[in-house]
Enzyme design. Structure first.
Site, PDB file in Angstrom:
ATOM      1  N   GLY A 162       2.597  -5.470  -2.412  1.00  0.00           N
ATOM      2  CA  GLY A 162       3.645  -4.904  -1.577  1.00  0.00           C
ATOM      3  C   GLY A 162       4.589  -3.977  -2.319  1.00  0.00           C
ATOM      4  O   GLY A 162       5.233  -3.118  -1.704  1.00  0.00           O
ATOM      5  N   ASP A 185      -1.443  -3.327   4.359  1.00  0.00           N
ATOM      6  CA  ASP A 185      -1.067  -2.925   5.717  1.00  0.00           C
ATOM      7  C   ASP A 185       0.380  -2.462   5.861  1.00  0.00           C
ATOM      8  O   ASP A 185       0.872  -2.302   6.977  1.00  0.00           O
ATOM      9  CB  ASP A 185      -1.337  -4.060   6.707  1.00  0.00           C
ATOM     10  CG  ASP A 185      -0.625  -5.368   6.353  1.00  0.00           C
ATOM     11  OD1 ASP A 185       0.179  -5.360   5.400  1.00  0.00           O
ATOM     12  OD2 ASP A 185      -0.885  -6.383   7.021  1.00  0.00           O
ATOM     13  N   ILE A 217       4.301  -9.577  -2.211  1.00  0.00           N
ATOM     14  CA  ILE A 217       4.728 -10.502  -1.171  1.00  0.00           C
ATOM     15  C   ILE A 217       4.794 -11.931  -1.719  1.00  0.00           C
ATOM     16  O   ILE A 217       3.949 -12.339  -2.522  1.00  0.00           O
ATOM     17  CB  ILE A 217       3.767 -10.444   0.042  1.00  0.00           C
ATOM     18  CG1 ILE A 217       4.351 -11.135   1.264  1.00  0.00           C
ATOM     19  CG2 ILE A 217       2.403 -11.000  -0.311  1.00  0.00           C
ATOM     20  CD1 ILE A 217       5.345 -10.336   2.023  1.00  0.00           C
ATOM     21  N   ASP A 227       3.419  -0.574  -1.809  1.00  0.00           N
ATOM     22  CA  ASP A 227       3.873  -0.099  -0.501  1.00  0.00           C
ATOM     23  C   ASP A 227       5.282   0.478  -0.612  1.00  0.00           C
ATOM     24  O   ASP A 227       5.601   1.500   0.010  1.00  0.00           O
ATOM     25  CB  ASP A 227       3.885  -1.248   0.516  1.00  0.00           C
ATOM     26  CG  ASP A 227       2.499  -1.789   0.831  1.00  0.00           C
ATOM     27  OD1 ASP A 227       1.614  -0.994   1.167  1.00  0.00           O
ATOM     28  OD2 ASP A 227       2.317  -3.017   0.744  1.00  0.00           O
ATOM     29  N   GLU A 230      -4.156  -6.361  -2.484  1.00  0.00           N
ATOM     30  CA  GLU A 230      -4.402  -7.056  -1.219  1.00  0.00           C
ATOM     31  C   GLU A 230      -5.850  -7.517  -1.013  1.00  0.00           C
ATOM     32  O   GLU A 230      -6.085  -8.564  -0.410  1.00  0.00           O
ATOM     33  CB  GLU A 230      -3.966  -6.161  -0.049  1.00  0.00           C
ATOM     34  CG  GLU A 230      -2.457  -6.117   0.164  1.00  0.00           C
ATOM     35  CD  GLU A 230      -1.737  -5.158  -0.760  1.00  0.00           C
ATOM     36  OE1 GLU A 230      -0.527  -4.975  -0.602  1.00  0.00           O
ATOM     37  OE2 GLU A 230      -2.393  -4.597  -1.664  1.00  0.00           O
TER      38      GLU A 230
END
Length: 271
Positions: free
Chosen positions: A121, A152, A70, A124, A144
């Site tokens: 991310g 998340d 991110i 993810d 994270e």
């Protein structure tokens, strides 16, 4: 006409191969993820999914890295914009989750081709892909917790199913960096290659091999694998029996059998 994106680029390198490349395209920022990315990714996947010339999607990063996670400036602005007890932030997180789940909703298989950084991310993203390959010197981190967060956007839900619960817990709690070679040992990727050139070549061969198969069979296999993840064995068997009772009537089955008998390559219907 191919739509232009701020954070992505779609390229068809080999016309008629059925393989399209989707690039994370902010190389100067190491492909860090912005809010624009989360808006554009589902749009790009929808366009590719509904393009009858697309059989397989290869997802990779432009430049020296796959993705550094991110964009921290975006993360700060997201958290500072919430003034309603966190409800708008919750909706933002749910929207970002849904954006990455679009990788699973896409009927066409998505192959993650990973080099350089695959951080936060980015994990993810790749855990929502169907196949993952990397270079041996690629490096990964479930980052994270170092940002005082729990991952998340899907890592904590998907990673344990890929590498096992114990391995996922260790990686998520330590946020330690691990190599492409270790990613192969853990089962996060199917294969790790000595160089970016070797990775690109191997992924191209694998993608074209899948693209040459019946699209309806490949789509069905992806659907059953994802659906069965959340079902008991008996429920999964019932699901595939119901699905195949319709698919067995497709012209692709007749074409596959006829082509084998005639010792020729089959020509399948497009989706």
């Amino acid at each position: 006409m191919v739509e232009k994106y701020k954070t992505l680029e779609i390229v068809e390198k080999n016309p008629k191969s059925g393989v399209f490349h989707l690039y994370l395209n902010r190389p100067r920022q190491r492909n860090a993820l912005t809010l624009d990315f989360f808006t554009e990714l589902p749009k790009a996947l929808y366009a590719l999914d509904h393009n009858r010339n697309v059989n397989v999607i290869v997802l990779s990063g432009a430049g020296d890295h796959f993705c550094s996670g991110i964009d921290l400036s975006q993360l700060k602005s997201i958290t500072q914009s919430s003034h309603d007890g966190g409800e708008s932030l919750r909706r933002q997180i749910l929207a970002m989750q849904d954006s990455l789940t679009a990788l699973e909703r896409c009927r066409k298989p998505v192959i993650a081709s990973i080099h350089g950084a695959c951080i936060g991310g980015a994990i993810d993203i790749v855990t929502a892909c169907d196949l993952r390959f990397c270079t041996e010197d690629a490096f990964f981190s479930v980052k994270e917790v170092d940002l005082a967060l729990a991952a998340d956007l899907g890592t904590l839900q998907r990673l344990p199913l890929i590498v096992g619960y114990g391995n996922a817990v260790e990686l998520a709690l330590t946020a330690r960096r691990f190599s492409g070679s270790e990613a192969k040992q853990l089962g996060l990727v199917s294969r790790a290659f000595p160089s970016k050139h070797d990775l690109d070549h191997a992924v191209s061969v694998i993608a074209q091999e899948i693209a040459a198969k019946s699209p309806i069979a490949v789509m069905g296999t992806k659907t059953v694998l994802l659906k069965s993840r959340d079902l008991t064995v008996d429920q999964g068997l019932d699901f595939v029996a119901t699905m195949n009772s319709a698919r067995l009537l497709s012209s692709d089955l007749t074409e596959a059998v006829t082509a084998q008998m005639q010792k020729r390559k089959p020509v399948f219907s497009k989706l």
